[in-house]
Motif scaffolding. Sequence first.
Motif, PDB file in Angstrom:
ATOM      1  N   LYS A  10      -7.943  -5.312  -5.280  1.00 63.28           N
ATOM      2  CA  LYS A  10      -8.830  -4.135  -4.908  1.00 63.28           C
ATOM      3  C   LYS A  10      -8.772  -3.921  -3.230  1.00 63.28           C
ATOM      4  O   LYS A  10      -8.778  -2.730  -2.723  1.00 63.28           O
ATOM      5  CB  LYS A  10     -10.024  -4.108  -5.663  1.00 63.28           C
ATOM      6  CG  LYS A  10      -9.776  -3.869  -7.147  1.00 63.28           C
ATOM      7  CD  LYS A  10     -11.184  -3.938  -7.842  1.00 63.28           C
ATOM      8  CE  LYS A  10     -11.115  -3.906  -9.304  1.00 63.28           C
ATOM      9  NZ  LYS A  10     -12.390  -3.939  -9.865  1.00 63.28           N
ATOM     10  N   LEU A  69      -5.411  -2.986  -1.960  1.00 64.27           N
ATOM     11  CA  LEU A  69      -5.125  -1.531  -2.274  1.00 64.27           C
ATOM     12  C   LEU A  69      -6.314  -0.592  -2.169  1.00 64.27           C
ATOM     13  O   LEU A  69      -6.201   0.612  -2.735  1.00 64.27           O
ATOM     14  CB  LEU A  69      -4.417  -1.706  -3.761  1.00 64.27           C
ATOM     15  CG  LEU A  69      -3.294  -2.395  -3.733  1.00 64.27           C
ATOM     16  CD1 LEU A  69      -2.767  -2.383  -5.380  1.00 64.27           C
ATOM     17  CD2 LEU A  69      -2.136  -1.879  -3.029  1.00 64.27           C
ATOM     18  N   SER A  83       1.131   2.484 -11.299  1.00 62.24           N
ATOM     19  CA  SER A  83       0.437   3.623 -11.378  1.00 62.24           C
ATOM     20  C   SER A  83      -0.343   4.016 -10.210  1.00 62.24           C
ATOM     21  O   SER A  83      -1.015   5.116 -10.351  1.00 62.24           O
ATOM     22  CB  SER A  83      -0.521   3.523 -12.632  1.00 62.24           C
ATOM     23  OG  SER A  83      -1.627   2.532 -12.217  1.00 62.24           O
ATOM     24  N   GLN A  84      -0.211   3.083  -9.152  1.00 65.48           N
ATOM     25  CA  GLN A  84      -0.902   3.479  -7.925  1.00 65.48           C
ATOM     26  C   GLN A  84      -0.263   4.500  -7.115  1.00 65.48           C
ATOM     27  O   GLN A  84       0.740   4.343  -6.928  1.00 65.48           O
ATOM     28  CB  GLN A  84      -1.472   2.053  -7.184  1.00 65.48           C
ATOM     29  CG  GLN A  84      -2.424   1.285  -8.033  1.00 65.48           C
ATOM     30  CD  GLN A  84      -3.274   1.950  -8.351  1.00 65.48           C
ATOM     31  OE1 GLN A  84      -4.473   2.272  -7.805  1.00 65.48           O
ATOM     32  NE2 GLN A  84      -3.491   2.031  -9.738  1.00 65.48           N
ATOM     33  N   LYS A  85      -1.006   5.273  -6.363  1.00 66.64           N
ATOM     34  CA  LYS A  85      -0.539   6.347  -5.249  1.00 66.64           C
ATOM     35  C   LYS A  85      -0.367   5.582  -3.911  1.00 66.64           C
ATOM     36  O   LYS A  85      -1.126   4.612  -3.760  1.00 66.64           O
ATOM     37  CB  LYS A  85      -1.355   7.174  -5.239  1.00 66.64           C
ATOM     38  CG  LYS A  85      -1.671   8.119  -6.203  1.00 66.64           C
ATOM     39  CD  LYS A  85      -2.488   9.612  -6.114  1.00 66.64           C
ATOM     40  CE  LYS A  85      -2.614  10.298  -7.406  1.00 66.64           C
ATOM     41  NZ  LYS A  85      -3.594  11.666  -7.185  1.00 66.64           N
ATOM     42  N   MET A 129      -0.043  -1.660 -10.425  1.00 64.43           N
ATOM     43  CA  MET A 129       0.673  -1.426  -9.192  1.00 64.43           C
ATOM     44  C   MET A 129       1.466   0.061  -9.354  1.00 64.43           C
ATOM     45  O   MET A 129       1.895   0.725  -8.682  1.00 64.43           O
ATOM     46  CB  MET A 129       1.249  -2.021  -8.460  1.00 64.43           C
ATOM     47  CG  MET A 129       0.418  -3.382  -7.987  1.00 64.43           C
ATOM     48  SD  MET A 129       1.143  -4.793  -7.297  1.00 64.43           S
ATOM     49  CE  MET A 129       1.616  -3.661  -5.657  1.00 64.43           C
ATOM     50  N   ARG A 169       0.712  -1.178  -0.064  1.00 72.13           N
ATOM     51  CA  ARG A 169      -0.125  -0.013  -0.010  1.00 72.13           C
ATOM     52  C   ARG A 169       0.728   1.165  -0.074  1.00 72.13           C
ATOM     53  O   ARG A 169       0.447   2.411  -0.581  1.00 72.13           O
ATOM     54  CB  ARG A 169      -0.936  -0.008   1.238  1.00 72.13           C
ATOM     55  CG  ARG A 169      -2.014  -0.946   1.223  1.00 72.13           C
ATOM     56  CD  ARG A 169      -2.706  -1.150   2.662  1.00 72.13           C
ATOM     57  NE  ARG A 169      -3.436   0.166   2.933  1.00 72.13           N
ATOM     58  CZ  ARG A 169      -4.606   0.557   2.565  1.00 72.13           C
ATOM     59  NH1 ARG A 169      -5.495  -0.215   1.849  1.00 72.13           N
ATOM     60  NH2 ARG A 169      -5.081   1.740   2.928  1.00 72.13           N
TER      61      ARG A 169
END
Length: 274
Positions: A237, A240, A152-154, A150, A107
């Motif tokens: 999902k 995250l 591209s995830q913040k 992943m 995360r």
Amino acid sequence: MKKNLLLRCACVLAVLSAFAMPMSAGSSGRKSSTHKESSKKESKKKEKTSRDSKSNKDSSSAAKKSTNEQETVDTSIWDLSVVDTARDVDYMGEIEKNVVLEMNMARSNPKKYAELYIEPRIKEFNGKTYGGTLLTFEGADVVKECVKFMSSQKSLPALLPSKGLTRAAKDLSETQCRTNQTGHTAPDGSDPFQRMKRYGSYSGTAGENVSYGSKSAREIVVSLLIDDGVKSRGHRKNILSKDYTVTGIGFADTHKAYGCECVIDFADRYKEKE
């Protein structure tokens, strides 16, 4: 704050998902005000698969702190005082604490987590077979898709441990191991939300992941993030999701068919019973 509950699920074997049992066909979850829909509609389809696979080696040469015999954490990337939120609780075992740690690592820095622990798996595929023994649904493509997602995830805040959610998760893992069952319905007929309510009250969004066959925290979390064979990527999902702030883990290593089982419960907010 969301008022609905989302239930996302599948059963995961070894390194990658060998079969999946979504709560509702074609969907990773179901919005429900009754909290009881579809938990008895789980698919019973099982595919033969090897439960033995190579543990992924940490590709970082700077790994500095061992969290158990198989897994290391690069403390130049992850601050354990931030991500290792369950280390000092007395109601989780070592693997359960490490599942919380691994989810929080993913995360807090999803791009780096994918780079170190997921992307190296791509080279282990021969068609849809991983590591020479494990037949997957999607092959290397799902791993590549996971890495891209992943990357591209913040960053998200760390999940905090919950004793009530842990007790609810253990209710499922320990009883299913005795009865050799799978899925989200416990032998006593309870669904995840009923089990959560035994030990407290939740608000907002809640969910559950269940994994079978993976024997280490990293393998459990990586397999759920990859989410092979689950079209909705509901497990990924869940891990995250910005909607979750607390989690509970139930791990048991006496499942007759798959060797071990890990149940992960999530909630937006959870108030323990006094």
